[in-house]
Write a protein that holds these residues in place. Structure first.
Motif, PDB file in Angstrom:
ATOM      1  N   ASP A   1     -14.281  23.648 -43.850  1.00  0.00           N
ATOM      2  CA  ASP A   1     -13.871  23.681 -45.255  1.00  0.00           C
ATOM      3  C   ASP A   1     -13.275  22.333 -45.697  1.00  0.00           C
ATOM      4  OD1 ASP A   1     -12.585  27.109 -45.163  1.00  0.00           O
ATOM      5  OD2 ASP A   1     -14.624  26.293 -45.246  1.00  0.00           O
ATOM      6  N   GLY A   2     -13.318  21.336 -44.802  1.00  0.00           N
ATOM      7  CA  GLY A   2     -12.770  20.038 -45.170  1.00  0.00           C
ATOM      8  C   GLY A   2     -11.258  19.988 -45.251  1.00  0.00           C
ATOM      9  N   GLU A   3     -10.597  20.954 -44.579  1.00  0.00           N
ATOM     10  CA  GLU A   3      -9.134  21.018 -44.670  1.00  0.00           C
ATOM     11  C   GLU A   3      -8.484  19.713 -44.198  1.00  0.00           C
ATOM     12  OE1 GLU A   3      -7.371  24.440 -42.676  1.00  0.00           O
ATOM     13  OE2 GLU A   3      -5.362  23.605 -42.923  1.00  0.00           O
ATOM     14  N   HIS A   4      -9.143  19.033 -43.247  1.00  0.00           N
ATOM     15  CA  HIS A   4      -8.571  17.806 -42.676  1.00  0.00           C
ATOM     16  C   HIS A   4      -8.636  16.626 -43.644  1.00  0.00           C
ATOM     17  CE1 HIS A   4     -12.816  18.073 -41.981  1.00  0.00           C
ATOM     18  NE2 HIS A   4     -12.931  16.947 -41.328  1.00  0.00           N
ATOM     19  N   LYS A   5      -9.413  16.771 -44.709  1.00  0.00           N
ATOM     20  CA  LYS A   5      -9.536  15.669 -45.668  1.00  0.00           C
ATOM     21  C   LYS A   5      -8.702  15.913 -46.921  1.00  0.00           C
ATOM     22  CE  LYS A   5     -12.692  13.646 -43.081  1.00  0.00           C
ATOM     23  NZ  LYS A   5     -12.313  12.463 -42.269  1.00  0.00           N
ATOM     24  N   LYS A   6      -7.887  16.974 -46.886  1.00  0.00           N
ATOM     25  CA  LYS A   6      -7.078  17.322 -48.053  1.00  0.00           C
ATOM     26  C   LYS A   6      -5.609  17.339 -47.665  1.00  0.00           C
ATOM     27  CE  LYS A   6     -10.674  20.693 -49.310  1.00  0.00           C
ATOM     28  NZ  LYS A   6     -10.995  22.135 -49.254  1.00  0.00           N
ATOM     29  N   GLU A   7      -4.762  17.319 -48.710  1.00  0.00           N
ATOM     30  CA  GLU A   7      -3.360  17.665 -48.461  1.00  0.00           C
ATOM     31  C   GLU A   7      -3.295  19.161 -48.161  1.00  0.00           C
ATOM     32  OE1 GLU A   7      -1.100  15.713 -47.922  1.00  0.00           O
ATOM     33  OE2 GLU A   7      -1.499  13.862 -49.006  1.00  0.00           O
ATOM     34  N   PRO A   8      -2.339  19.633 -47.375  1.00  0.00           N
ATOM     35  CA  PRO A   8      -1.252  18.880 -46.742  1.00  0.00           C
ATOM     36  C   PRO A   8      -1.625  18.179 -45.441  1.00  0.00           C
ATOM     37  CG  PRO A   8      -1.002  21.212 -46.234  1.00  0.00           C
ATOM     38  CD  PRO A   8      -2.225  21.084 -47.109  1.00  0.00           C
ATOM     39  N   PHE A   9      -2.858  18.321 -44.940  1.00  0.00           N
ATOM     40  CA  PHE A   9      -3.156  17.696 -43.652  1.00  0.00           C
ATOM     41  C   PHE A   9      -3.070  16.183 -43.716  1.00  0.00           C
ATOM     42  CE2 PHE A   9      -4.386  17.791 -39.337  1.00  0.00           C
ATOM     43  CZ  PHE A   9      -5.079  16.611 -39.127  1.00  0.00           C
ATOM     44  N   LEU A  10      -3.502  15.583 -44.833  1.00  0.00           N
ATOM     45  CA  LEU A  10      -3.479  14.118 -44.942  1.00  0.00           C
ATOM     46  C   LEU A  10      -2.060  13.549 -44.802  1.00  0.00           C
ATOM     47  CD1 LEU A  10      -6.092  13.340 -47.748  1.00  0.00           C
ATOM     48  CD2 LEU A  10      -6.324  12.945 -45.291  1.00  0.00           C
TER      49      LEU A  10
ATOM     50  N   ARG B   1      -0.081  14.580 -42.634  1.00  0.00           N
ATOM     51  CA  ARG B   1       0.122  14.543 -41.187  1.00  0.00           C
ATOM     52  C   ARG B   1      -0.707  13.431 -40.543  1.00  0.00           C
ATOM     53  NH1 ARG B   1       3.079  18.355 -39.416  1.00  0.00           N
ATOM     54  NH2 ARG B   1       3.466  20.229 -40.674  1.00  0.00           N
ATOM     55  N   ASN B   2      -1.914  13.208 -41.049  1.00  0.00           N
ATOM     56  CA  ASN B   2      -2.740  12.105 -40.575  1.00  0.00           C
ATOM     57  C   ASN B   2      -3.507  11.553 -41.763  1.00  0.00           C
ATOM     58  OD1 ASN B   2      -4.518  10.259 -39.527  1.00  0.00           O
ATOM     59  ND2 ASN B   2      -5.350  11.604 -37.945  1.00  0.00           N
ATOM     60  N   PRO B   3      -3.062  10.395 -42.298  1.00  0.00           N
ATOM     61  CA  PRO B   3      -3.697   9.853 -43.500  1.00  0.00           C
ATOM     62  C   PRO B   3      -5.152   9.455 -43.270  1.00  0.00           C
ATOM     63  CG  PRO B   3      -2.124   8.276 -42.571  1.00  0.00           C
ATOM     64  CD  PRO B   3      -1.938   9.555 -41.814  1.00  0.00           C
ATOM     65  N   PHE B   4      -5.610   9.401 -42.003  1.00  0.00           N
ATOM     66  CA  PHE B   4      -7.015   9.101 -41.731  1.00  0.00           C
ATOM     67  C   PHE B   4      -7.867  10.370 -41.681  1.00  0.00           C
ATOM     68  CE2 PHE B   4      -6.507   4.649 -41.332  1.00  0.00           C
ATOM     69  CZ  PHE B   4      -5.214   4.483 -40.867  1.00  0.00           C
ATOM     70  N   GLY B   5      -7.243  11.532 -41.914  1.00  0.00           N
ATOM     71  CA  GLY B   5      -7.980  12.781 -42.069  1.00  0.00           C
ATOM     72  C   GLY B   5      -8.730  13.225 -40.827  1.00  0.00           C
TER      73      GLY B   5
END
Lengths: 213, 213
Positions: A38-47, A49-53
């Motif tokens: 679902d692209g969760e790693h490319k969205k907030e709040p994950f970004l 935690r890691n701005p490189f997604g």
């Protein structure tokens, strides 16, 4: 105590590096699933935690980290006295540590880029309904063979890559190797006796078995 | 005393990383030129120093190392009391060290692969009489822009990448950054105020001036 949390995906090789390290150390932790499809790693709040997604991200109390190899090194040092020692036997010896550091660089720059391409072509692409590009597999297998020839020579001198004991250097390889063992690329390991023994050793460890569940 | 020797090439970014570190520490060393054009790095005497056939290789007395980032970390620890401190101010603090370690992983995995392609296309290919592929440049510049956006946000919070002091994390970028400053890619740095200041700071250091042509 806020404890240890890993934000990642149980099938991700980078996430597995961190999980392996935590299991080797018998540390309790929470795995927070990040829904990659679902692209969760490319969205907030994950970004945040890691701005490189990219997975994994990590928390130990107030400390927030990312990049799997920075996380594993943190765990190995912070919990040095607990569970398996993942540092050289004499971890304060700067020369011995440098030898382990070489191995970690070799895994990151020579082994992983090639091995990951082979895992992508032969394992992950299939999950997504795509087809393996055999030309890429051939090209990358030739490169991996050259790397494994160096490993074979190294492992003729030493039981593990950094010396006589299992360290982070060996551990960092395990997740990608586990995937490659389910592909024809396995032959490159089988054809090299010391590499074959080493692969068997490191994948049979209890922690290595745990992350496959 | 056998002393410190670096086996490399003055135009090689990884070799420059090691030379920078030695200069920052005011260490005496011997530079042994490896004839890359003549394929010396792929022949036996050098392969015995680095079986992966890449510069630099390194000696400190009996200790033999390769992989530039393993070498720089060795020097930073072994000579911690001397010259510039390239570790976090409180180097025994495992959490602070982990923050620097993240930055070193980011340089190696997010910055360098993209930046090195841009240097290859716009600098090294021309030296070999080949032409720059502008499509590749455009593609890689788009990726580098995203990485530098993250750096801009980071450097708004901190003077340097790992905190308020210059560390290995910043140093590892210098050779490739310097090459890019001689290409149109320079605009990606100048368009970002904090990145621009950081680039100016790290390239004007006396050690940087010593090794950068």
């Amino acid at each position: 105590m806020a404890g240890i949390k890993v934000f990642g995906h149980a099938a991700s090789t980078a996430t597995r590096r961190v999980l392996l390290t935590l299991h080797e150390k018998n540390l309790d932790f929470e795995l927070v699933h990040v829904e990659l499809k679902d692209g969760e790693h490319k969205k907030e709040p994950f970004l945040s935690r890691n701005p490189f997604g990219k997975v994994p991200a990590f928390e130990d109390g107030d400390l927030k980290l990312f990049e799997s190899r920075a996380i594993t090194q943190y765990i190995a040092h912070r919990y040095e006295e607990q569970g398996t020692n993942l540092l050289p036997a004499d971890s304060k010896n700067i020369s011995h540590y440098a030898i382990m550091a070489i191995g970690m660089e070799v895994e990151a720059h020579h082994f992983d880029p090639v091995a990951s391409k082979l895992a992508w072509e032969q394992v992950f692409k299939l999950f997504y309904g795509m087809t393996t590009d055999q030309a890429v597999v051939e090209e990358e297998e030739a490169k991996l063979a050259a790397v494994l020839d160096v490993y074979e020579a190294r492992l003729k001198e030493f039981k593990y890559l950094a010396g006589e004991t299992f360290t982070l250097t060996d551990l960092h390889h395990i997740p990608v190797i586990q995937y490659l063992l389910g592909t024809p690329t396995k032959k490159l390991f089988d054809e090299r006796p010391r590499v074959s023994e080493w692969v068997e050793e490191i994948t049979n460890r209890p922690a290595s078995q745990k992350i496959l569940q | 005393m056998a002393g410190i020797k670096v086996f490399g090439h003055p135009a090689s970014a990884p070799t420059m990383r090691v030379l920078l570190t030695l200069h920052e520490k005011n260490l005496d060393f011997e530079f042994v030129h490896v004839d890359l054009m003549g394929g010396e790095h792929k022949k036996e005497a050098f392969l015995a120093r680095n079986p992966f056939g890449q510069v630099p290789a390194f000696e400190d007395g009996d200790l033999k190392l390769f992989e530039s980032r393993a070498i720089t970390q060795y020097i930073a620890h072994r000579y911690e009391g001397q010259g510039t401190n390239l570790l976090p101010a409180d180097s025994k603090n495992i959490a602070h060290y982990a923050i620097m370690a993240i930055g070193m992983q980011v340089e190696a995995h997010q910055f360098e692969p993209v930046a090195a392609k841009l240097v290859s296309e716009q600098v090294f290919k021309l030296k070999k009489g080949l032409t720059t592929d502008q499509a590749v440049v455009a593609e890689e510049e788009a990726k580098l822009a995203k990485v530098l956006d993250v750096y801009e946000a980071r450097l708004k919070e901190f003077k340097y990448l790992a905190g308020d002091t210059f560390t290995l994390t910043d140093l590892h970028h210098i050779p490739t950054v310097k090459y890019l400053l001689g290409t149109p890619t320079k605009k990606l740095f100048t368009e970002r105020p904090r990145v621009n200041e950081w680039v100016a700071e790290i390239t004007k250091r006396p050690a940087s001036q010593k090794i950068l042509q």
